[in-house]
Structure formats: C-alpha cells, structure tokens
Scaffold this motif. Structure first.
Motif, PDB file in Angstrom:
ATOM      1  N   PRO A  58      64.983   7.049 -50.242  1.00  0.00           N
ATOM      2  CA  PRO A  58      65.390   7.567 -48.922  1.00  0.00           C
ATOM      3  C   PRO A  58      64.296   8.406 -48.276  1.00  0.00           C
ATOM      4  O   PRO A  58      63.562   9.124 -48.957  1.00  0.00           O
ATOM      5  N   ILE A  59      64.156   8.288 -46.955  1.00  0.00           N
ATOM      6  CA  ILE A  59      63.145   9.074 -46.243  1.00  0.00           C
ATOM      7  C   ILE A  59      63.713   9.880 -45.079  1.00  0.00           C
ATOM      8  O   ILE A  59      63.107  10.864 -44.655  1.00  0.00           O
ATOM      9  N   MET A  60      64.902   9.478 -44.572  1.00  0.00           N
ATOM     10  CA  MET A  60      65.410  10.185 -43.388  1.00  0.00           C
ATOM     11  C   MET A  60      66.870   9.839 -43.134  1.00  0.00           C
ATOM     12  O   MET A  60      67.248   8.670 -43.168  1.00  0.00           O
ATOM     13  N   PRO A  61      67.712  10.840 -42.852  1.00  0.00           N
ATOM     14  CA  PRO A  61      69.109  10.560 -42.490  1.00  0.00           C
ATOM     15  C   PRO A  61      69.241  10.307 -40.984  1.00  0.00           C
ATOM     16  O   PRO A  61      68.439  10.779 -40.193  1.00  0.00           O
ATOM     17  N   ASP A  62      70.269   9.575 -40.613  1.00  0.00           N
ATOM     18  CA  ASP A  62      70.563   9.326 -39.201  1.00  0.00           C
ATOM     19  C   ASP A  62      72.048   8.997 -39.109  1.00  0.00           C
ATOM     20  O   ASP A  62      72.749   8.977 -40.120  1.00  0.00           O
ATOM     21  N   LYS A  63      72.540   8.741 -37.921  1.00  0.00           N
ATOM     22  CA  LYS A  63      73.924   8.290 -37.791  1.00  0.00           C
ATOM     23  C   LYS A  63      74.045   7.387 -36.574  1.00  0.00           C
ATOM     24  O   LYS A  63      73.303   7.515 -35.595  1.00  0.00           O
ATOM     25  N   LEU A  64      74.974   6.473 -36.674  1.00  0.00           N
ATOM     26  CA  LEU A  64      75.245   5.540 -35.584  1.00  0.00           C
ATOM     27  C   LEU A  64      76.291   6.173 -34.673  1.00  0.00           C
ATOM     28  O   LEU A  64      77.327   6.643 -35.137  1.00  0.00           O
ATOM     29  N   ILE A  65      75.992   6.193 -33.366  1.00  0.00           N
ATOM     30  CA  ILE A  65      76.930   6.809 -32.423  1.00  0.00           C
ATOM     31  C   ILE A  65      77.233   5.838 -31.274  1.00  0.00           C
ATOM     32  O   ILE A  65      76.433   4.964 -30.954  1.00  0.00           O
ATOM     33  N   LEU A  66      78.390   6.015 -30.690  1.00  0.00           N
ATOM     34  CA  LEU A  66      78.778   5.219 -29.519  1.00  0.00           C
ATOM     35  C   LEU A  66      78.281   5.932 -28.266  1.00  0.00           C
ATOM     36  O   LEU A  66      78.478   7.133 -28.102  1.00  0.00           O
ATOM     37  N   VAL A  67      77.613   5.187 -27.382  1.00  0.00           N
ATOM     38  CA  VAL A  67      77.097   5.779 -26.153  1.00  0.00           C
ATOM     39  C   VAL A  67      77.513   4.944 -24.947  1.00  0.00           C
ATOM     40  O   VAL A  67      77.711   3.739 -25.039  1.00  0.00           O
ATOM     41  N   GLY A  68      77.622   5.639 -23.823  1.00  0.00           N
ATOM     42  CA  GLY A  68      77.891   4.993 -22.543  1.00  0.00           C
ATOM     43  C   GLY A  68      76.949   5.555 -21.490  1.00  0.00           C
ATOM     44  O   GLY A  68      76.126   6.438 -21.782  1.00  0.00           O
ATOM     45  N   GLY A  69      77.064   5.077 -20.261  1.00  0.00           N
ATOM     46  CA  GLY A  69      76.216   5.551 -19.175  1.00  0.00           C
ATOM     47  C   GLY A  69      76.612   6.940 -18.707  1.00  0.00           C
ATOM     48  O   GLY A  69      77.615   7.511 -19.149  1.00  0.00           O
ATOM     49  N   ARG A  70      75.831   7.460 -17.774  1.00  0.00           N
ATOM     50  CA  ARG A  70      76.061   8.834 -17.311  1.00  0.00           C
ATOM     51  C   ARG A  70      77.394   9.021 -16.578  1.00  0.00           C
ATOM     52  O   ARG A  70      77.869  10.139 -16.438  1.00  0.00           O
ATOM     53  N   ASN A  71      78.010   7.927 -16.121  1.00  0.00           N
ATOM     54  CA  ASN A  71      79.232   8.048 -15.316  1.00  0.00           C
ATOM     55  C   ASN A  71      80.515   7.837 -16.113  1.00  0.00           C
ATOM     56  O   ASN A  71      81.587   7.672 -15.521  1.00  0.00           O
TER      57      ASN A  71
END
Length: 297
Positions: A158-171
């Motif tokens: 292992p070299i780095m942790p991260d996470k998957l997130i849900l994203v949408g536009g600014r509106n």
C-alpha cells in the motif's frame, strides 16, 4: 609510448609553432619542449626540426604524425564511448491505473527525477485490468493499482489511502441521498475493467444492489471527460476524492453523501512475487513508499 606526449607532438605539427601549441595545450613552452623531447627519446628518433620559422617534420616524424592521427582518434572514441556508457541513463517503466497515474503520480515522478536525474521514467496509463495484465505479461515490472483482486503470483504494497465519492454539478439541490435515491440518479461511470467501477460494484453488492439496478447514462474511459460531463450538469458520478479535490474546492463539483454507503480503498504498488527489482526500480519503490514522495492533489 605516452599518448599525452604524442598528442602534444600532433598539436605542435598542426600549429607549426611550439609557442602556439603550448598555448592551445595550456602548457609552458619549456614544458611542451620537454614532452616533445621525451617522445623522441621513447621512439629513438628525431621527429622535428625546430627553427625560427616554426617546426618541420623529419622523415621519421612524418611516419609518426601519420599514425598519431589514427591513434589519437581511437583514444578519443574510446574515452567518449566509455563516458557515454558511464552516463547512460537507466530506464524505468511504470504502468499505472488512471486515477493515480493522471492526477497524483506526476508530482512524485518529478520529485524522484530531481533526486535521480540519471533515471529516465516512462509511465503508461490504463485501466486497472490492463495494468495487471501488463504486469503478468512482463510488459512492465512495476504497476500502480487500486484495491482489486490480483493473481496469486502478484504481491502488493500500500502507498496511499483514498475513497470513492459521489459528485454532482454545482447546481445540485441535495447534499445527502438514500441508497434508493441513488438508483434513480443519471450516472456517468467508468468503463468495464476499471478499478473504480470494480470498487463501486463490490460496495453496492454489499447493499444487495447490482450495477444493473443503476441508471447508467454512459460509460467513459476518461476521468477528465467524466468530470467535465458532471460539472456541466449532465449526470452524477463516483470518482476518487483525490481526483476531484480541486473541483470540490472551487465549487465546480459538489459531493453528495449516501446514507450507509462509504467506499474507502488504497492504492498499491504491485509486482510479480518472484521478480527481483533492478537497482533503479528498487530506488523508485523505496521512494514511493517513503515520506519523500510528493503526491499531487
């Protein structure tokens, strides 16, 4: 025969002057004269006739001068080739999944190059499936991947942790949704073989949801294309948090939390179990697992 003295003899003849040759060779005139005398003593012949008008070759000197050009040329070629061999740069080839390869690794590679300037680095970026395929096919010796199932002959660090997130536009109007609402959102996802898609599929399976239950508008193999599509309001997507840090900061994208669903994961260095790293590969692996690395966010 002393090749340094032979070169001094050659330059003297070309300059037709001991004083001019001494200046070019960064020697004193007495020092150059001593070298010429030593060469003549080694050969046992008088090579130059000296006068106020310059120098003139004796018959023996003409023979030595003819060979001197070839001998000195061979010496120059030999020294040049040995120098090139000493300065020859090592080649380091890396195969990386797209999320870390496109957005995070470049800064580390630049930092590594500043320390090891004699190592040339090439990085191929592909989805995780093809990255592991390159590793097992011996097309690369170092692979950078996300959490995924790997063959039995592959080890990971292992070299780095991260996470998957849900994203949408600014509106977007909601900052939090339920699992049921997720299945109704128009989604722009990564293509088959992507580590991101595999992570999402596994996390949803734990919630008894399959990818078939989702409203997938399109699959793309480019993270930038996905970010652009979502930012322009054409859907939602699951992306690594590290990849969208800038867009979240500027407001171009907004995160949406999903009740009861989190998708943390790690990035890994992957390598074949029985493979011994070369010296420059070992240096890169040690660097990437140390606190000297510099990841782009």
């Amino acid at each position: 025969m002393n090749l340094t003295y032979l070169r001094s003899f050659y330059i003297t003849v070309k300059c037709n002057s001991i004083s001019k040759a001494a200046k070019q060779l960064h020697l004193t005139q007495p020092g150059l004269s001593m070298q010429l005398q030593s060469l003549e003593n080694d050969i046992g012949e008088n090579l130059l006739n000296r006068s106020n008008k310059g120098v003139a070759l004796t018959e023996e000197g003409k023979v030595v001068f003819e060979y001197a050009e070839s001998m000195l040329s061979l010496q120059d070629n030999l020294e040049r080739n040995l120098k090139n061999l000493r300065n020859k740069k090592s080649k380091l080839f890396i195969s990386s999944c797209k999320s870390i390869g496109e957005h995070i690794l470049p800064c580390s590679i630049y930092t590594f190059k500043e320390i090891h300037f004699n190592i040339d680095i090439s990085m191929e970026i592909d989805n995780s499936y093809n990255v592991i395929k390159n590793l097992t096919n011996h097309a690369t010796n170092i692979a950078i991947i996300q959490d995924m199932d790997v063959p039995d002959n592959v080890s990971t660090t292992p070299i780095m942790p991260d996470k998957l997130i849900l994203v949408g536009g600014r509106n977007i109007t909601k900052s939090s949704i339920s699992i049921k609402e997720l299945t109704e959102l128009p989604l722009v996802l990564r293509e088959e073989g992507s580590g991101i898609l595999a992570l999402l599929e596994k996390a949803l399976q734990n919630k008894l949801i399959s990818l078939d239950n989702l409203n997938i508008l399109i699959s793309l193999n480019s993270l930038e294309s996905i970010k652009s599509s979502v930012a322009s309001g054409r859907g939602y997507s699951f992306l690594p948090e590290s990849v969208v840090t800038h867009e979240l900061r500027t407001g171009a994208l907004r995160q949406i939390t999903i009740e009861g669903l989190e998708i943390p994961y790690n990035y890994y260095i992957a390598f074949r179990k029985n493979y011994n790293f070369t010296d420059h590969e070992e240096k890169f692996v040690q660097f990437l697992t140390s606190n000297k690395r510099c990841f782009c966010y």
